[in-house]
Design a protein around this motif. Structure first.
Motif, short mmCIF file in Angstrom:
data_model
loop_
_atom_site.label_atom_id
_atom_site.label_comp_id
_atom_site.label_asym_id
_atom_site.label_seq_id
_atom_site.Cartn_x
_atom_site.Cartn_y
_atom_site.Cartn_z
N SER A 97 14.57 0.56 -47.52
CA SER A 97 14.55 -0.30 -46.11
C SER A 97 15.84 -0.16 -45.24
N PHE A 98 16.95 -0.03 -46.04
CA PHE A 98 18.18 -0.11 -45.41
C PHE A 98 18.72 1.48 -45.00
N THR A 99 17.73 2.25 -44.87
CA THR A 99 18.12 3.79 -44.64
C THR A 99 17.19 4.12 -43.78
N LYS A 100 17.61 5.33 -43.23
CA LYS A 100 16.75 6.26 -42.19
C LYS A 100 16.80 7.60 -42.78
N GLY A 101 15.55 8.41 -42.44
CA GLY A 101 15.51 9.76 -42.89
C GLY A 101 14.21 9.96 -43.64
N TYR B 156 4.75 9.99 -39.81
CA TYR B 156 5.77 10.18 -38.95
C TYR B 156 7.20 10.24 -39.69
N SER B 157 6.95 10.31 -41.14
CA SER B 157 8.28 10.63 -42.19
C SER B 157 9.45 9.29 -42.05
N ASP B 158 8.93 8.40 -41.46
CA ASP B 158 10.09 7.54 -41.29
C ASP B 158 9.71 6.28 -42.50
N TYR B 159 10.43 7.01 -43.60
CA TYR B 159 10.31 6.14 -44.73
C TYR B 159 11.15 4.82 -44.90
N GLY B 160 12.06 4.76 -44.15
CA GLY B 160 13.06 3.62 -44.18
C GLY B 160 12.20 2.63 -43.28
N TYR B 161 11.95 2.87 -42.11
CA TYR B 161 11.05 1.72 -41.39
C TYR B 161 9.80 1.45 -42.10
N GLY B 162 9.11 2.32 -42.81
CA GLY B 162 7.93 2.23 -43.53
C GLY B 162 8.14 1.21 -44.65
N SER B 163 9.13 1.42 -45.48
CA SER B 163 9.56 0.35 -46.39
C SER B 163 9.74 -1.09 -45.92
N THR B 164 10.39 -0.96 -44.63
CA THR B 164 10.71 -2.37 -44.00
C THR B 164 9.55 -3.02 -43.73
N LEU C 20 -2.06 -0.10 -43.07
CA LEU C 20 -2.12 1.25 -42.32
C LEU C 20 -1.07 1.81 -41.36
N TYR C 21 -0.48 0.77 -40.81
CA TYR C 21 0.63 1.08 -39.92
C TYR C 21 2.04 1.43 -40.82
N MET C 22 2.14 0.98 -42.10
CA MET C 22 3.12 1.21 -42.97
C MET C 22 2.75 2.69 -43.44
N PHE C 23 1.62 2.99 -43.71
CA PHE C 23 1.22 4.27 -44.20
C PHE C 23 1.54 5.51 -43.12
N GLN C 24 1.07 5.22 -41.93
CA GLN C 24 1.15 6.13 -40.84
C GLN C 24 2.87 6.25 -40.62
N THR C 25 3.45 5.16 -40.55
CA THR C 25 5.01 5.36 -40.34
C THR C 25 5.70 6.00 -41.43
N SER C 26 5.36 6.06 -42.67
CA SER C 26 5.97 6.61 -43.71
C SER C 26 5.56 8.03 -43.83
N PHE C 27 4.30 8.37 -43.92
CA PHE C 27 3.64 9.68 -44.18
C PHE C 27 3.21 10.29 -43.00
#
Length: 294
Positions: free
Chosen positions: A37-41, A259-267, A250-257
């Motif tokens: 959650s403290f990263t991006k990429g 849109y590949s935004d793992y940092g924001y998905g973890s947040t 579901l928003y967390m899943f879509q954000t992470s997998f």
């Protein structure tokens, strides 16, 4: 047993394997996700630190606000429906059907073991408007009401989802609460009947207070499950129409997998964890106060 529980080596031997498995499966991934959650990429581009930027984004993201509101609304309505329907069924089993309730309990419990995808497809067919008219719209047409596109608006899709999830889970809570009701001593019930307590008065004054511990346990169990709802929404609406039925999971899943935004998905996942902990704590404190006063 007292000697075993007083031995630190015995305690370590008994609890060690379970704690190790729990740590590997639950605690370690939670800590790992907190670090993300403290990263991006992502895994292809790599990860770089971005401080608290994800948390600032979280506070200003309208999609998170909508998903959080839907999650809380869904959790409150479904939890109330599950527990109330389960409790009414449990009362039916104990006081009306009695020993003949085994078959009914089995039939009501059957939807619990059905695959979520199958239940979702079943309810899609029930409420569909095209290409074929489903049974619900056929019934509406039979009484002179035009067909309704239940999945065309967020409001109607929400209530279809509510009906589906209460129907498929109330059998579980009925069995859980039934186990609590059968533990009430027959002597207590008989004494209450001799004192004139019957029907609703018996349930209100005797049965409900004595079954409060298992009722509160069911409430905590239900609200934690509904806050983390995912599979039934994916199977029935996939978050639609638009994002009208999109929960935090579901928003967390879509954000992470997606849109590949793992940092924001973890947040977002961290936000969901905090919400679950806060709600569980509130329900636990309220239940403890009610049990103490009782």
């Amino acid at each position: 047993m007292h000697r075993v529980l007083g031995d630190r080596r015995a305690i370590a031997l008994l609890l060690g394997p379970a704690l190790l498995v729990y740590s590997l499966i639950m605690l370690f991934p939670m800590v790992w996700s907190l670090g993300y959650s403290f990263t991006k990429g992502n895994t292809i581009e790599g990860f770089t630190g971005n401080g608290v930027a994800n948390f600032s984004r979280l506070l200003d993201d309208p999609a998170v606000h909508d998903a959080l509101w839907f999650t809380l609304k869904y959790a409150v309505v479904v939890t109330a429906g599950q527990v109330i329907a389960g409790y009414l069924l449990a009362l039916l089993y104990v006081f009306f059907l009695k020993r003949a309730s085994a078959l009914v309990r089995t039939l009501v419990f059957f939807p619990v073991v059905l695959p979520t995808v199958a239940v979702g497809l079943l309810f899609q067919k029930f409420f569909q408007v095209a290409p074929q008219t489903g049974p619900v719209n056929s019934l509406l047409n039979a009484v002179g009401i035009d067909s309704i596109d239940f999945f065309g608006s967020a409001g109607s899709a929400f209530w279809v989802l509510i009906v589906m999830d209460i129907w498929r889970s109330m059998g579980f809570y009925a069995v859980l609460l039934f186990a609590g009701l059968v533990d009430i001593p027959d002597e207590v019930l008989e004494s209450a009947r001799l004192d004139g307590a019957t029907g609703l008065r018996l349930v209100r004054d005797i049965v409900l207070p004595l079954s409060l511990p298992v009722l509160m346990s069911s409430l905590i169990f239900s609200i934690n499950g509904t806050l983390k709802v995912f599979d039934s929404i994916v199977a029935l609406t996939n978050g639609g129409p638009g994002t009208g039925t999109t929960p935090l999971t579901l928003y967390m899943f879509q954000t992470s997998f997606t849109y590949s935004d793992y940092g924001y998905g973890s947040t977002v996942a961290l936000l969901l964890t905090v919400v679950c902990l806060m709600v569980s704590l509130v329900v636990y404190r309220v239940s403890r106060r009610d049990l103490t006063e009782g």
